[in-house]
Design a protein around this motif. Structure first.
Motif, PDB file in Angstrom:
ATOM      1  N   GLU A 116      -6.509  11.609 -46.993  1.00 18.63           N
ATOM      2  CA  GLU A 116      -6.308  12.950 -47.558  1.00 18.63           C
ATOM      3  C   GLU A 116      -5.302  12.913 -48.708  1.00 18.63           C
ATOM      4  N   PHE A 120      -2.984  18.932 -48.313  1.00 22.33           N
ATOM      5  CA  PHE A 120      -2.550  19.548 -49.567  1.00 22.33           C
ATOM      6  C   PHE A 120      -2.490  21.072 -49.413  1.00 22.33           C
ATOM      7  N   ARG A 121      -3.303  21.617 -48.546  1.00 27.78           N
ATOM      8  CA  ARG A 121      -3.266  23.063 -48.293  1.00 27.78           C
ATOM      9  C   ARG A 121      -2.102  23.429 -47.374  1.00 27.78           C
ATOM     10  N   ARG A 140      -7.679  14.485 -56.979  1.00 30.38           N
ATOM     11  CA  ARG A 140      -7.936  15.847 -57.491  1.00 30.38           C
ATOM     12  C   ARG A 140      -6.807  16.290 -58.415  1.00 30.38           C
ATOM     13  N   ARG A 151      -8.611  21.466 -52.294  1.00 35.77           N
ATOM     14  CA  ARG A 151      -7.513  20.676 -51.737  1.00 35.77           C
ATOM     15  C   ARG A 151      -7.857  20.176 -50.332  1.00 35.77           C
ATOM     16  N   SER A 193      -6.148  13.932 -52.400  1.00 38.50           N
ATOM     17  CA  SER A 193      -5.312  14.937 -53.066  1.00 38.50           C
ATOM     18  C   SER A 193      -4.831  14.415 -54.416  1.00 38.50           C
TER      19      SER A 193
END
Length: 120
Positions: free
Chosen positions: A83, A108-109, A90, A104, A87
């Motif tokens: 993840e 990241f969220r 992105r 996300r 992240s």
């Protein structure tokens, strides 16, 4: 901006609350580097002695020139390695470091500690 222009800083100082000899960030950076090599991805990863987020290890920062910097905490070695890489990808693809909420990965969220604007 290429993915190589993005750096993932990993705090290696924090200690595990249950085991003061264990440093989650140190293990995280090793696993992150190994996974990047497995996935054949060129993202810079650098250790940082302290990010002052000691209560939320492991902690990373996503940073790049002319981009907002994000600090993410509460990262688990066995859950968030891919993840964090996703992240960072992105983040690298974004114009200014701001990644749309829907794009996300979960860490990241849910793990954002702070967001810092780029230098003018």
């Amino acid at each position: 901006m290429s993915k190589a222009d993005v750096t993932i800083f990993v705090c290696v100082s924090c200690r595990d609350a249950a085991d003061p000899e264990r440093r989650p960030g140190a293990a995280f950076i090793d696993a992150l580097r190994a996974r990047l090599e497995e996935r054949k991805l060129a993202l810079a990863v650098e250790p940082v002695e302290c990010m002052a987020v000691c209560k939320r290890p492991a902690t990373v920062a996503l940073t790049g020139a002319d981009k907002w910097t994000y600090v993410l905490g509460d990262l688990a070695l066995d859950v968030h390695i891919d993840e964090v890489i996703d992240s960072a990808q992105r983040f690298a693809e974004s114009e200014n470091g701001i990644v749309a909420w829907k794009d996300r990965p979960t860490c990241f969220r849910k793990g954002v500690v702070s967001r810092t604007p780029p230098l003018p």
